[in-house]
Design an enzyme around this catalytic site. Sequence first.
Site, PDB file in Angstrom:
ATOM      1  N   ARG A   1       2.192 -11.706  -6.561  1.00  0.00           N
ATOM      2  CA  ARG A   1       3.503 -12.264  -6.180  1.00  0.00           C
ATOM      3  C   ARG A   1       3.312 -13.704  -5.751  1.00  0.00           C
ATOM      4  NH1 ARG A   1       2.896 -12.291  -0.666  1.00  0.00           N
ATOM      5  NH2 ARG A   1       2.207 -10.342   0.271  1.00  0.00           N
TER       6      ARG A   1
ATOM      7  N   TYR B   1      -2.501 -14.928   5.387  1.00  0.00           N
ATOM      8  CA  TYR B   1      -3.548 -14.040   4.872  1.00  0.00           C
ATOM      9  C   TYR B   1      -4.109 -14.451   3.508  1.00  0.00           C
ATOM     10  CZ  TYR B   1       0.840 -12.665   2.839  1.00  0.00           C
ATOM     11  OH  TYR B   1       2.059 -12.707   2.217  1.00  0.00           O
TER      12      TYR B   1
ATOM     13  N   HIS C   1       5.438 -12.369   1.315  1.00  0.00           N
ATOM     14  CA  HIS C   1       5.843 -10.964   1.213  1.00  0.00           C
ATOM     15  C   HIS C   1       7.354 -10.859   1.288  1.00  0.00           C
ATOM     16  CE1 HIS C   1       6.262  -6.729   1.718  1.00  0.00           C
ATOM     17  NE2 HIS C   1       6.929  -6.933   2.834  1.00  0.00           N
TER      18      HIS C   1
HETATM   19  C1  LIG Z   1       7.378   3.683   5.166  1.00  0.00           C
HETATM   20  C2  LIG Z   1       7.332   2.208   5.317  1.00  0.00           C
HETATM   21  N1  LIG Z   1       6.301   1.650   5.976  1.00  0.00           N
HETATM   22  C3  LIG Z   1       6.221   0.321   6.130  1.00  0.00           C
HETATM   23  C4  LIG Z   1       7.184  -0.499   5.622  1.00  0.00           C
HETATM   24  C5  LIG Z   1       7.117  -2.007   5.832  1.00  0.00           C
HETATM   25  N2  LIG Z   1       6.739  -2.650   4.588  1.00  0.00           N
HETATM   26  C6  LIG Z   1       7.656  -3.109   3.723  1.00  0.00           C
HETATM   27  S1  LIG Z   1       6.982  -3.674   2.304  1.00  0.00           S
HETATM   28  C7  LIG Z   1       5.423  -3.317   2.861  1.00  0.00           C
HETATM   29  C8  LIG Z   1       4.250  -3.598   1.982  1.00  0.00           C
HETATM   30  C9  LIG Z   1       4.379  -2.907   0.682  1.00  0.00           C
HETATM   31  O1  LIG Z   1       3.255  -3.176  -0.089  1.00  0.00           O
HETATM   32  P1  LIG Z   1       3.240  -2.794  -1.608  1.00  0.00           P
HETATM   33  O2  LIG Z   1       3.588  -1.354  -1.770  1.00  0.00           O
HETATM   34  O3  LIG Z   1       1.948  -3.233  -2.166  1.00  0.00           O
HETATM   35  O4  LIG Z   1       4.443  -3.622  -2.234  1.00  0.00           O
HETATM   36  P2  LIG Z   1       4.598  -5.195  -2.339  1.00  0.00           P
HETATM   37  O5  LIG Z   1       5.344  -5.650  -1.134  1.00  0.00           O
HETATM   38  O6  LIG Z   1       3.235  -5.781  -2.433  1.00  0.00           O
HETATM   39  O7  LIG Z   1       5.402  -5.401  -3.579  1.00  0.00           O
HETATM   40  C10 LIG Z   1       5.453  -2.762   4.122  1.00  0.00           C
HETATM   41  C11 LIG Z   1       4.270  -2.347   4.889  1.00  0.00           C
HETATM   42  C12 LIG Z   1       8.271   0.113   4.964  1.00  0.00           C
HETATM   43  N3  LIG Z   1       9.287  -0.596   4.475  1.00  0.00           N
HETATM   44  N4  LIG Z   1       8.309   1.454   4.809  1.00  0.00           N
END
Ligand SMILES: Cc1ncc(C[n+]2csc(CCOP(=O)(O)OP(=O)(O)O)c2C)c(N)n1
Lengths: 329, 329, 328, 328
Positions: free
Chosen positions: D245, D257, D249
Amino acid sequence: MSELREITFVEALNEALHQEMERDPTIVVMGEDVGVYGGIFGVTKGLLERFGPDRVVDTPISETAFIGAGVGAAAAGLRPVVELMFVDFFGVCMDQIYNQAAKMRYMFGGKIKIPLTIRTTIGAGLSAAAQHSQTLYSIFAHVPGIKVIVPSTPYDAKGLLISAVRDDNPKIFFEHKLLYGVRGPVPKEPYAIPFGVADVKTEGSDVTIVAVAYMVHEALKASNELKKEGVSVEVIDPRTLVPFDKEAVFKSVRKTGRLVVVDEDYDRCGFASWVAALVADECFGYLDAPIKRVTTPTVPIPFSPTLEKEILPNAEKIVKTVKEVVKKV
Amino acid sequence: MSELREITFVEALNEALHQEMERDPTIVVMGEDVGVYGGIFGVTKGLLERFGPDRVVDTPISETAFIGAGVGAAAAGLRPVVELMFVDFFGVCMDQIYNQAAKMRYMFGGKIKIPLTIRTTIGAGLSAAAQHSQTLYSIFAHVPGIKVIVPSTPYDAKGLLISAVRDDNPKIFFEHKLLYGVRGPVPKEPYAIPFGVADVKTEGSDVTIVAVAYMVHEALKASNELKKEGVSVEVIDPRTLVPFDKEAVFKSVRKTGRLVVVDEDYDRCGFASWVAALVADECFGYLDAPIKRVTTPTVPIPFSPTLEKEILPNAEKIVKTVKEVVKKV
Amino acid sequence: MLTQDKLLEMYYKMVLIRAFEDRVHELFVQGRIPGFVHLYAGEEAVAVGVTSHLRKGDYITSTHRGHGHCIAMGVDIKGMMAELFGRKSGTCRGKGGSMHIADFEVGMLGANGIVGAGGPLAVGAAFAAKYRGSGDVVVCFAGDGAQNQGAVLESLNAAAIWKLPLIFVVEDNQYAISLRSLSSTKLQPRISTARSVAERAVAFGIPSVTVDGMDVLAVYEAAKAAVERARAGEGPSLLDCKTYRYYGHFEGDPMVYRSVEEVEEWKKRDPIKLFRERLVRGGVVEEVLDDIRRKASLEVEEAVRFAEESPYPEPSEAYTDVFTDPYY
Amino acid sequence: MLTQDKLLEMYYKMVLIRAFEDRVHELFVQGRIPGFVHLYAGEEAVAVGVTSHLRKGDYITSTHRGHGHCIAMGVDIKGMMAELFGRKSGTCRGKGGSMHIADFEVGMLGANGIVGAGGPLAVGAAFAAKYRGSGDVVVCFAGDGAQNQGAVLESLNAAAIWKLPLIFVVEDNQYAISLRSLSSTKLQPRISTARSVAERAVAFGIPSVTVDGMDVLAVYEAAKAAVERARAGEGPSLLDCKTYRYYGHFEGDPMVYRSVEEVEEWKKRDPIKLFRERLVRGGVVEEVLDDIRRKASLEVEEAVRFAEESPYPEPSEAYTDVFTDPYY
Ligand SMILES: Cc1ncc(C[n+]2csc(CCOP(=O)(O)OP(=O)(O)O)c2C)c(N)n1
Ligand SMILES: Cc1ncc(C[n+]2csc(CCOP(=O)(O)OP(=O)(O)O)c2C)c(N)n1
Ligand SMILES: [Mg+2]
Ligand SMILES: [Mg+2]
């Protein structure tokens, strides 16, 4: 209505499922041991034999996956009835219930519907201890978007389950373990009981009791006791907590001037409080006595029969409480 | 107390963690992005650098595993502080909180202790929509065995977090997102605020307002408004919901005869109802007006600012409601 | 090398578990024990084979079917029986019952009414052990059914990335209530894929081995390697033990999902019988083993007497132990 | 074989996603869009490569980073932009916002604020597809971080045992917020073991493949096999797509990071650039591609105008759509 037989609560539920599945091929039943076993309390008995394994699905112990599957299948056009064996297990799968099923329609601007029914069991009294005895409907009533159904008789069980299956929204249907064996008159043919219509179980003029599920029976016992002592009790069973028939309660309280709410769920931030709060707001001018709650104190349900008995609401405690409010006039 | 600086709520929390970890090597911090990132709201900033990766643990997105790990580690002698990023995520990990952490001591006959602190965030107002804006403390107060802490000022935030970390029971500590940037005087050295002691934010004689978290500030705003119109308001911040300082509320209501409960959590079966129910039972004779609740109606939190504003409690709604009960005398 | 004393202690624990469970079954049928009870009879080799490696400071987490784990860890059976009877002298003062017996003194972190919930707890206890650097290990017992619960799957990942001193012991007793862990017929759907949980563990980065769970020495050997690995700081392992439960899922289960023949077939490889034959072949005199069995029976009877003679807790005790402070 | 029209359509979708996301980034910085916004820029090849195989009746589930999935599925970007602005003309009438855009008409079952929650929903939709026997398939998009969430792990198992027409697409963009999906340094702990999620899927009984997620044709080819398998009733597959990406985030992320160099390194293999080079090599005239790009930009501008000119919902709409019946 035609033939009225005396059948049990569990038979009434089972009949409802049979009849609705016969009528509507989009209904599927899922859950742990709902197939071969027929449900550990027997509610789904015979469904696998009648409707086959495509419609009656034994699931792995993956509540998040299979309740979520119910949500996804409902979104995609089916009408699933999913069993959560004990409501105590909601902690492993609540997200799919309250953040997904319950909010999708709203978040998506009302363009979709989720016709999902979750059936589950509640209630103590079997020494099933802290993780198999809870009555947690207040938590589901607390969050938006899910209808909360709590029958107390075989008749209501059948009629409300049929309504639930036909309703286009997410619902959670609570079956009290001590009610499964209770018998009562039930029509043979399918019938639907509307949500949000309380049942006045017995009319009275001195005090209103609102009671739910198994506690309806304890309230009626108490009411009989109290009648002998000249106290006239009106017992109301709301039957659904969401939607809640507050007008029926208000009407009764305006007449009696007194309210006791009887509820097996934990007291703190529970359903009984909410009913008390509604009345303390909207019927304040009619009240002649403090509003009382006969509930389960907010402690884990203990195993030992002596301890369990100590904390559960029952007819005796209801009688005692009613006397307090009647005396205090 | 020595030096009082003006610092923010988030700085106060961060300082509490630094000081307690310095003092007690059994404290470990776990959660998503608590290390490298310092917590997505910055509460754990600098901890990784100071205490290293053995004590400050970035976890995978496995709330059940890492909150459960907090429970297990607490059972085995550590004193974990675990972050659940948003309370809205409780649905994926509630079992470890409410069936495990909260019930173990009781189920096991009082022979063990679980000194676990779960920190999480609550609150709307940021257009974070239905799954990142909720205020669900009522659900945790509803179930037995977990202390519920809800600070409203930087001073309380530090003192209550220190008490939490030192307390030998499972606790959930709620941080309102809109409070993080709020500044206030905070002593530099560590201090502990006892649980179950409400803070009377402002004394008054006409009406009692019980308010929690961010709503304390809205209630104070309302109180200032009302003062101009000659209405004297007593604002009480319970600071902890479990234990709850009901005597402080009762004392106030006995004086004012009127109660308005302000609470950002959903109305149905929520904390506001329970406070109302307690008062409707135990202070009935003192009440001069209906008990009112200013709460969030039980609908999912909408995204659009106009809709979000519509449903959230605020000073304006509090003023309007107080006027209703004052008028009704 | 297992000494004769150790072998006989293992035999004693196995027959004690069996005697306890058989007796509890009778008591339940007689209506003398309330609640939900899940018996461990048939699976004794697993609990005993694994826990024989544990020492003070180690922990286990358990399941709804926890009596065997308790006894293997050395929880006093008088207290356990009193607990099942709901008496004040019970291990948990009558508050927990069959599904919630714990005794932290001997490292038993609790039976559990929630399938899979022991996984995260074990991760935490192992995290603490690693943090202390004591070389202590943790064993997480869980059934075949539990392996499909998110809590267990997340725990595998967490244990692997944190390299925890944690041994996952799968008690594959062929069923999760009525569902076969591996099945071919349509009416008894598979709850897992054909791939084994042992294979799954490897994909999570956890070495695993499939074990004959009816053979206590086979379990012992497999556990030895896993425990040594854990104590040496080399991380988690998984043992997939194939075993069988003799009674219904819970007491009162009509067992519609399996045949009497199937049960009888498994009983031919009864773990106690197998072990006894081994011991006798190894030179242990039959009388010694008979004595152990008698001793176990007597202890169980003593436990029943103790339980029945114990008072119930006072009603006021319902309000204690919610917190370390008085109830509110 | 991909026709030129199809190729250009894919190119168009990729640049439309990019233009949309770049513009949303600007609007957020300008304070014109509220809330939590997660941008998909850099990952376009995954959404477009996969969804190019879908037809009416198929469904996808999505994540918090859902704009790309929406656009790939054909959700109208005017409605999407209006949704981000919280307007009544938004796809969800302003009630959902960035994290909750859904459009069942085109098979988009919803972005999701809960990591991993799309897994079970996809299982259900695939169950329904199989039940109907329509040959429809479902795609579950989820991040690398989501792969450690119980919901996703349970879903793998459920999809495997029920042999569902379900394709799990892992968008491994190297990070879950600040955590690397694979990392060696102590300060950036691994969130998974060295074993890949692709390997994990196999152990659940699901064939998988690792794919260059910056190469839309590679994604397309891998998805082709998976979708065909699913339509033929042969069960689920998993594609582990390596991607990146470009933005933080969420909007507002200080990105402590990772380094600017790392971002620049990945941008050298920008999926749109790579695809454009391929198309040009294959004989497509540059002007055609420039026109497409311009068209996309204009559409995005049109969407912004539409959004800004749209009214906010009336306050009373806060109480509608809780149920199919009026609010209570
Ligand atoms: C159950 C839950 N835990 C934590 C979060 C907070 N959170 C939102 S996105 C994220 C990271 C997600 O990582 P990934 O699955 O790799 O998706 P990316 O953001 O990299 O597309 C987190 C920890 C959430 N929304 N839901
Ligand atoms: C989360 C959860 N889901 C369902 C149950 C109901 N339940 C109790 S035991 C059991 C079967 C467990 O199977 P397995 O893990 O193989 O253990 P076994 O009973 O065979 O020893 C089920 C479904 C539960 N207690 N907890
Ligand atoms: Mg089993
Ligand atoms: Mg990622």
